[in-house]
Design a protein around this motif. Sequence first.
Motif, PDB file in Angstrom:
ATOM      1  N   PRO A 159     -24.324  13.528 -12.449  1.00 20.52           N
ATOM      2  CA  PRO A 159     -23.059  12.781 -12.493  1.00 20.52           C
ATOM      3  C   PRO A 159     -22.078  13.238 -13.571  1.00 20.52           C
ATOM      4  N   ILE A 160     -20.816  13.052 -13.257  1.00 24.96           N
ATOM      5  CA  ILE A 160     -19.767  13.306 -14.260  1.00 24.96           C
ATOM      6  C   ILE A 160     -19.952  12.262 -15.358  1.00 24.96           C
ATOM      7  N   GLU A 161     -19.954  12.732 -16.602  1.00 29.88           N
ATOM      8  CA  GLU A 161     -20.180  11.779 -17.694  1.00 29.88           C
ATOM      9  C   GLU A 161     -18.985  11.636 -18.615  1.00 29.88           C
TER      10      GLU A 161
ATOM     11  N   ARG B  69     -19.548  13.256  -4.712  1.00 32.23           N
ATOM     12  CA  ARG B  69     -20.812  12.552  -4.983  1.00 32.23           C
ATOM     13  C   ARG B  69     -21.546  12.256  -3.669  1.00 32.23           C
ATOM     14  N   THR B  70     -20.778  11.799  -2.667  1.00 28.32           N
ATOM     15  CA  THR B  70     -21.391  11.525  -1.360  1.00 28.32           C
ATOM     16  C   THR B  70     -20.524  12.168  -0.284  1.00 28.32           C
ATOM     17  N   PRO B  71     -21.104  12.989   0.596  1.00 30.89           N
ATOM     18  CA  PRO B  71     -20.282  13.559   1.671  1.00 30.89           C
ATOM     19  C   PRO B  71     -19.928  12.501   2.723  1.00 30.89           C
TER      20      PRO B  71
ATOM     21  N   ALA C  37     -21.993   3.895   7.933  1.00 28.71           N
ATOM     22  CA  ALA C  37     -22.560   3.188   6.781  1.00 28.71           C
ATOM     23  C   ALA C  37     -21.528   3.217   5.654  1.00 28.71           C
ATOM     24  N   LYS C  38     -20.738   4.278   5.641  1.00 35.79           N
ATOM     25  CA  LYS C  38     -19.531   4.341   4.806  1.00 35.79           C
ATOM     26  C   LYS C  38     -18.371   4.492   5.764  1.00 35.79           C
ATOM     27  N   ARG C  39     -17.221   4.093   5.365  1.00 38.77           N
ATOM     28  CA  ARG C  39     -16.048   4.140   6.240  1.00 38.77           C
ATOM     29  C   ARG C  39     -15.687   5.607   6.521  1.00 38.77           C
TER      30      ARG C  39
ATOM     31  N   THR D  86     -10.757   8.071  -6.596  1.00 44.77           N
ATOM     32  CA  THR D  86     -12.031   7.385  -6.811  1.00 44.77           C
ATOM     33  C   THR D  86     -12.058   5.948  -6.299  1.00 44.77           C
ATOM     34  N   GLY D  87     -11.077   5.580  -5.463  1.00 44.19           N
ATOM     35  CA  GLY D  87     -11.197   4.337  -4.722  1.00 44.19           C
ATOM     36  C   GLY D  87     -10.572   3.115  -5.365  1.00 44.19           C
ATOM     37  N   PHE D  88     -11.034   1.981  -4.894  1.00 45.82           N
ATOM     38  CA  PHE D  88     -10.407   0.704  -5.240  1.00 45.82           C
ATOM     39  C   PHE D  88     -11.473  -0.367  -5.501  1.00 45.82           C
ATOM     40  N   ASP D  89     -11.042  -1.384  -6.224  1.00 46.07           N
ATOM     41  CA  ASP D  89     -11.824  -2.621  -6.286  1.00 46.07           C
ATOM     42  C   ASP D  89     -11.364  -3.413  -5.056  1.00 46.07           C
TER      43      ASP D  89
ATOM     44  N   PRO E 136     -15.033   4.852 -15.679  1.00 44.28           N
ATOM     45  CA  PRO E 136     -14.865   4.902 -17.151  1.00 44.28           C
ATOM     46  C   PRO E 136     -15.660   6.048 -17.772  1.00 44.28           C
ATOM     47  N   PHE E 137     -15.221   7.292 -17.527  1.00 40.18           N
ATOM     48  CA  PHE E 137     -15.899   8.428 -18.137  1.00 40.18           C
ATOM     49  C   PHE E 137     -15.676   8.391 -19.648  1.00 40.18           C
ATOM     50  N   LYS E 138     -16.652   8.888 -20.374  1.00 34.78           N
ATOM     51  CA  LYS E 138     -16.494   8.946 -21.835  1.00 34.78           C
ATOM     52  C   LYS E 138     -15.330   9.876 -22.198  1.00 34.78           C
TER      53      LYS E 138
ATOM     54  N   ASP F 104     -21.314  19.554  -6.122  1.00 34.61           N
ATOM     55  CA  ASP F 104     -22.085  18.359  -5.784  1.00 34.61           C
ATOM     56  C   ASP F 104     -22.500  17.661  -7.083  1.00 34.61           C
ATOM     57  N   VAL F 105     -22.015  16.449  -7.286  1.00 35.10           N
ATOM     58  CA  VAL F 105     -22.381  15.733  -8.519  1.00 35.10           C
ATOM     59  C   VAL F 105     -23.303  14.542  -8.213  1.00 35.10           C
ATOM     60  N   SER F 106     -23.940  14.589  -7.040  1.00 36.27           N
ATOM     61  CA  SER F 106     -24.768  13.433  -6.658  1.00 36.27           C
ATOM     62  C   SER F 106     -25.965  13.265  -7.602  1.00 36.27           C
TER      63      SER F 106
ATOM     64  N   THR G 110       0.818  -1.221   0.000  1.00 35.52           N
ATOM     65  CA  THR G 110       0.000   0.000   0.000  1.00 35.52           C
ATOM     66  C   THR G 110       0.843   1.258   0.000  1.00 35.52           C
ATOM     67  N   TRP G 111       1.893   1.248   0.811  1.00 39.00           N
ATOM     68  CA  TRP G 111       2.679   2.470   1.010  1.00 39.00           C
ATOM     69  C   TRP G 111       3.698   2.703  -0.095  1.00 39.00           C
ATOM     70  N   TYR G 112       3.861   1.704  -0.949  1.00 42.59           N
ATOM     71  CA  TYR G 112       4.679   1.910  -2.144  1.00 42.59           C
ATOM     72  C   TYR G 112       3.864   2.717  -3.165  1.00 42.59           C
TER      73      TYR G 112
ATOM     74  N   ALA H 202      -6.655  -0.014  -8.093  1.00 44.25           N
ATOM     75  CA  ALA H 202      -7.315   1.294  -8.138  1.00 44.25           C
ATOM     76  C   ALA H 202      -8.522   1.251  -9.069  1.00 44.25           C
ATOM     77  N   TYR H 203      -9.533   2.021  -8.711  1.00 43.24           N
ATOM     78  CA  TYR H 203     -10.708   2.132  -9.573  1.00 43.24           C
ATOM     79  C   TYR H 203     -10.753   3.525 -10.193  1.00 43.24           C
ATOM     80  N   LYS H 204     -10.789   3.557 -11.528  1.00 42.65           N
ATOM     81  CA  LYS H 204     -10.913   4.827 -12.248  1.00 42.65           C
ATOM     82  C   LYS H 204     -12.215   4.749 -13.044  1.00 42.65           C
TER      83      LYS H 204
HETATM   84  O1  N01 Z   1     -11.852   5.393  -1.911  1.00 42.74           O
HETATM   85  P1  N01 Z   1     -13.395   5.519  -1.566  1.00 42.74           P
HETATM   86  P2  N01 Z   1     -10.601   5.974  -1.088  1.00 42.74           P
HETATM   87  N1  N01 Z   1     -18.070  10.236  -9.910  1.00 42.74           N
HETATM   88  O2  N01 Z   1     -14.050   4.419  -2.324  1.00 42.74           O
HETATM   89  C1  N01 Z   1     -15.978   8.864  -5.516  1.00 42.74           C
HETATM   90  C2  N01 Z   1      -8.514   3.241   2.773  1.00 42.74           C
HETATM   91  N2  N01 Z   1      -7.687   4.427   2.898  1.00 42.74           N
HETATM   92  O3  N01 Z   1      -9.375   5.651  -1.856  1.00 42.74           O
HETATM   93  O4  N01 Z   1     -18.869   7.893  -2.158  1.00 42.74           O
HETATM   94  C3  N01 Z   1     -17.833  10.949  -8.789  1.00 42.74           C
HETATM   95  O5  N01 Z   1     -13.636   5.606  -0.134  1.00 42.74           O
HETATM   96  C4  N01 Z   1     -16.758   8.183  -4.447  1.00 42.74           C
HETATM   97  O6  N01 Z   1     -18.072   8.674  -4.372  1.00 42.74           O
HETATM   98  P3  N01 Z   1     -19.195   7.795  -3.609  1.00 42.74           P
HETATM   99  C5  N01 Z   1      -9.761   3.416   3.638  1.00 42.74           C
HETATM  100  O7  N01 Z   1     -10.101   2.222   4.213  1.00 42.74           O
HETATM  101  C6  N01 Z   1      -7.099   4.604   4.091  1.00 42.74           C
HETATM  102  O8  N01 Z   1     -10.813   7.351  -0.716  1.00 42.74           O
HETATM  103  O9  N01 Z   1     -19.068   6.387  -4.135  1.00 42.74           O
HETATM  104  N3  N01 Z   1     -17.258  10.453  -7.710  1.00 42.74           N
HETATM  105  C7  N01 Z   1     -15.896   8.502  -3.239  1.00 42.74           C
HETATM  106  O10 N01 Z   1     -16.116   9.788  -2.776  1.00 42.74           O
HETATM  107  C8  N01 Z   1     -10.775   3.861   2.653  1.00 42.74           C
HETATM  108  O11 N01 Z   1     -12.100   3.612   3.053  1.00 42.74           O
HETATM  109  C9  N01 Z   1      -6.347   5.718   4.303  1.00 42.74           C
HETATM  110  O12 N01 Z   1     -20.470   8.425  -3.977  1.00 42.74           O
HETATM  111  C10 N01 Z   1     -16.896   9.171  -7.753  1.00 42.74           C
HETATM  112  C11 N01 Z   1     -14.507   8.406  -3.832  1.00 42.74           C
HETATM  113  O13 N01 Z   1     -14.635   8.566  -5.230  1.00 42.74           O
HETATM  114  C12 N01 Z   1     -10.365   3.095   1.438  1.00 42.74           C
HETATM  115  O14 N01 Z   1      -8.956   3.118   1.459  1.00 42.74           O
HETATM  116  C13 N01 Z   1      -6.183   6.655   3.314  1.00 42.74           C
HETATM  117  C14 N01 Z   1     -17.088   8.364  -8.881  1.00 42.74           C
HETATM  118  C15 N01 Z   1     -13.866   7.078  -3.558  1.00 42.74           C
HETATM  119  O15 N01 Z   1     -13.765   6.911  -2.180  1.00 42.74           O
HETATM  120  C16 N01 Z   1     -10.820   3.700   0.145  1.00 42.74           C
HETATM  121  O16 N01 Z   1     -10.613   5.121   0.205  1.00 42.74           O
HETATM  122  C17 N01 Z   1      -6.785   6.432   2.088  1.00 42.74           C
HETATM  123  C18 N01 Z   1     -17.707   8.951  -9.996  1.00 42.74           C
HETATM  124  N4  N01 Z   1     -17.973   8.242 -11.098  1.00 42.74           N
HETATM  125  C19 N01 Z   1      -7.537   5.311   1.893  1.00 42.74           C
HETATM  126  N5  N01 Z   1     -16.600   7.139  -8.617  1.00 42.74           N
HETATM  127  C20 N01 Z   1      -5.768   5.877   5.628  1.00 42.74           C
HETATM  128  O17 N01 Z   1      -5.234   5.000   6.228  1.00 42.74           O
HETATM  129  C21 N01 Z   1     -16.128   7.172  -7.374  1.00 42.74           C
HETATM  130  N6  N01 Z   1     -16.311   8.394  -6.843  1.00 42.74           N
HETATM  131  C22 N01 Z   1      -5.919   7.148   6.254  1.00 42.74           C
END
Ligand code: N01
Length: 558
Positions: free
Chosen positions: A367-369, A222-224, A340-342, A393-396, A165-167, A362-364, A59-61, A161-163
């Motif tokens: 949405p970004i297209e 998208r979500t606070p 409900a979310k981390r 935008t997170g991970f799988d 797939p915007f057009k 706010d894109v809730s 992770t830290w790499y 990583a999850y990116k």
């Molecule tokens: O990923 P996430 P992360 N259009 O999935 C948004 C760990 N971590 O990398 O919430 C617009 O939480 C998405 O929106 P929504 C930790 O366990 C730990 O930030 O799905 N937005 C969300 O806001 C954490 O829980 C540390 O509506 C889009 C964001 O992208 C986990 O990793 C540090 C979108 C993704 O948030 C994941 O965190 C960092 C779209 N099409 C991470 N698609 C520490 O130890 C996605 N999003 C401190």
Amino acid sequence: MGNREDPIMKPKNQSAGQAEWIDVLIIGAGFGGLRMLQECRELGLEAIILDAATDLGGTWYWNRYPGARTDTESWAYCFYFSEKLNEQYSFKERYATWDSSLDYLNYAADALDMRRHMRFERRVTTARYINSENVWEVQTDTGETYRCRYLVSASGVLSVAYKPPFKNSEAFNGKVYLTANWPKEHVDFAGKRVAVIGTGASGVQVIPIIAHEAAHVTVFQRTPNYVLPARNAPVTDAQQRAIRRDFHQMVAQCRKQVFAFPMTDSKVALKSVSPEEQQRVLERGWEIGGFQFAFETFNDILTDRESNAVVAEFVRKKIRAIVKDPKTAEMLCPDYALFAKRPPLGHFYFETFNRPNVNLVDVSDDPIEAMTATGLKTRTREFGDFDAVVYATGFDGGTGALVKIDVRGTNNQSIAETWRKSLQTQFGICMNGFPNFFMISGPQAPFANTPMIVDRAVTWIGDCIRHVQASGDTVVEARAEACENWTKFVQTTMDMTVLADGAGVNSWFLGKNIPGKLQAPLFFFGGANNYFIELEKESGGGFKGMQFRRPTIDAAAA
Ligand code: N01
């Protein structure tokens, strides 16, 4: 009885010069891989780690974006098997930055002379279990083939990583960055106009740092999130002495805590005290910061929706008090249950929205297209003039890394296909149909302080391998019934908490953030402390959920 001196009889029919034999092949050089390597030494087994990166760190790499750091106290984010190792290390801050975490892992690897067992710049592409020989055959993208008796995945919970797939994703002319795959070189945002997409834990950490440097930052949310104050601080000399002195107490404390953190769970229900006392305790928790706010205050925040609502409203009031523009403050206020979310830990996250160079979109509902040459388009609006776009935008999560590898079990079934239909494991460590295969922090293990989960899982794997060696059998796999039972327990315990509400808010804990992914709890939320008890019951009781046998010789191969 098996031969205790030479527990692994090397297959005789491997094709010389092609496949390299190793007792244990470990995928991934992060906390899990290194901890497993240490266990293999104690087992007297030859092991190697393969990793796609150019160096260790896991992770830290990869997550070296500005502001990346742990949200577990640094002194509890470590290896627990050696007090001596930690005695000689100084933790710098309450929460270690990504490079400090990397520094600790490098320090441990060097102190324990582990590097010679690691091979980098090799991505494992396939792993196939050969029934007749009871070996795993593993291939890498560099064309190497390995054969091993035990295959251990330490490929990470959050490593794909999850990116979205915007057009026209290639249309943007500026720089594109992914927090989860940040360049090694310094990225200079000075004077730049930056778009950040995503406000999860990564976005929450990177946004305040970029905002300090850049000319302008537009945050697309998208979500606070309920961002709790981290209250980071340097570790003082006196604290450092206490950390060394209290090492064993810290380890014991983590093992008893629901998320394996170095804190003591409150024994008081929010509902059992007056509204004034509730506010007093929550104020104190807010000042202490970190996850203490959730765990050292009251014990029913995750399980009682009414108590949760009181705490959620407390956080919303804080957001409204911090963020000066009322419209922005409202956009930043979540309306779902806390957890409900981390919830991320923030380092002046909400304060960042008071800066004149930061705005929130706010894109809730819009949405970004698509990407454009200068920025991006939502369904109804266009945002341009950006020099850089940062995807946070997170991970799988949970299953992503293993699904990417073509792992095949006893009937040539793939893990990817198996998990598309149903996710069932024993403790998130092993599976039926995949013998001699172990996962460290696999799906259905707890999501908690990672090094502690890793430590307990690896201890269990080590005991399981010792059991194999002592029995004289050479094949071990989880019983189907044990996996069914664990899966039911994972679901039942999840349903007892507000984490189940994550289904309505794209929680990655449930696989909701990845289009097409199986929707199921990816983690055990019945308490890391209870998980450790379950592991000990299973190993102490002679591994009743596992089956031990000799290899099946198939007629064609015999
Ligand atoms: O990923 P996430 P992360 N259009 O999935 C948004 C760990 N971590 O990398 O919430 C617009 O939480 C998405 O929106 P929504 C930790 O366990 C730990 O930030 O799905 N937005 C969300 O806001 C954490 O829980 C540390 O509506 C889009 C964001 O992208 C986990 O990793 C540090 C979108 C993704 O948030 C994941 O965190 C960092 C779209 N099409 C991470 N698609 C520490 O130890 C996605 N999003 C401190």
